[in-house]
Write a protein that holds these residues in place. Structure first.
Motif, mmCIF file in Angstrom:
data_model
loop_
_atom_site.group_PDB
_atom_site.id
_atom_site.type_symbol
_atom_site.label_atom_id
_atom_site.label_comp_id
_atom_site.label_asym_id
_atom_site.label_seq_id
_atom_site.Cartn_x
_atom_site.Cartn_y
_atom_site.Cartn_z
ATOM 1 N N VAL A 13 -4.152 7.888 -5.017
ATOM 2 C CA VAL A 13 -4.846 7.455 -3.544
ATOM 3 C C VAL A 13 -5.163 6.008 -3.625
ATOM 4 O O VAL A 13 -5.250 5.152 -2.759
ATOM 5 N N VAL A 14 -6.207 5.728 -4.598
ATOM 6 C CA VAL A 14 -6.320 4.167 -5.119
ATOM 7 C C VAL A 14 -5.136 3.336 -5.093
ATOM 8 O O VAL A 14 -5.082 2.358 -4.373
ATOM 9 N N LEU A 15 -4.180 3.605 -5.624
ATOM 10 C CA LEU A 15 -2.947 3.070 -5.776
ATOM 11 C C LEU A 15 -1.945 2.753 -4.331
ATOM 12 O O LEU A 15 -1.754 1.873 -4.075
ATOM 13 N N GLY A 16 -1.944 4.103 -3.598
ATOM 14 C CA GLY A 16 -1.585 4.275 -2.636
ATOM 15 C C GLY A 16 -1.857 3.215 -1.414
ATOM 16 O O GLY A 16 -1.300 2.747 -0.496
ATOM 17 N N TRP A 17 -3.256 3.286 -1.198
ATOM 18 C CA TRP A 17 -3.801 2.445 -0.415
ATOM 19 C C TRP A 17 -3.793 0.981 -0.490
ATOM 20 O O TRP A 17 -3.502 0.192 0.305
ATOM 21 N N ALA A 18 -3.876 0.526 -1.823
ATOM 22 C CA ALA A 18 -3.601 -0.740 -2.099
ATOM 23 C C ALA A 18 -2.202 -1.522 -1.578
ATOM 24 O O ALA A 18 -2.115 -2.056 -0.950
ATOM 25 N N LEU A 19 -1.236 -0.298 -2.043
ATOM 26 C CA LEU A 19 0.346 -0.553 -1.514
ATOM 27 C C LEU A 19 0.454 -0.792 -0.265
ATOM 28 O O LEU A 19 1.195 -1.503 0.480
#
Length: 123
Positions: free
Chosen positions: A44-50
């Motif tokens: 989720v951390v990575l997904g939101w940033a992208l």
């Protein structure tokens, strides 16, 4: 991926965005991760940033994604007030991101990383 509904987006420069939001305890992304100590999952951390970067910057279409750096410094927990800073370096095809918790004691770094979005060559 569903993102926090209370997000406030600030764009001080065309290649920089700051997003502030609160991690709602009842949100789906805490379900089962982990029952006794809920934490925001790394995906989720990575997904939101992208996702936010795709929405806010002109990212290259159809690219290969590489994550050369991703560090989790402090767990992001339900109720945390969070600041996500995104920096897009178009000439390098690189997105840098930093998650920080906003606490009464100050700002604490929680996660940081970079993603390379290399355009796919097509003959």
């Amino acid at each position: 991926m569903q993102r926090p509904s209370d997000a406030v987006i600030i764009r001080p420069q065309k290649n920089l965005a700051v997003i502030e939001f609160t991690l709602i305890p009842e949100s789906w992304y805490f379900t089962g991760h982990f029952p006794d100590l809920p934490l925001l999952p790394g995906v989720v951390v990575l997904g939101w940033a992208l996702e936010w970067a795709q929405e806010l910057f002109v990212l290259p279409p159809g690219c290969n994604l590489k994550i050369p750096r991703l560090k989790f410094l402090k767990p992001l927990k339900p109720g945390d007030a969070v600041r996500l800073t995104l920096t897009w370096q178009a000439s390098l095809h690189r997105l840098d991101f930093v998650y920080e918790c906003l606490t009464s004691a100050g700002v604490v770094a929680c996660a940081q990383g970079s993603a390379r979005l290399n355009p796919v060559w097509r003959p």
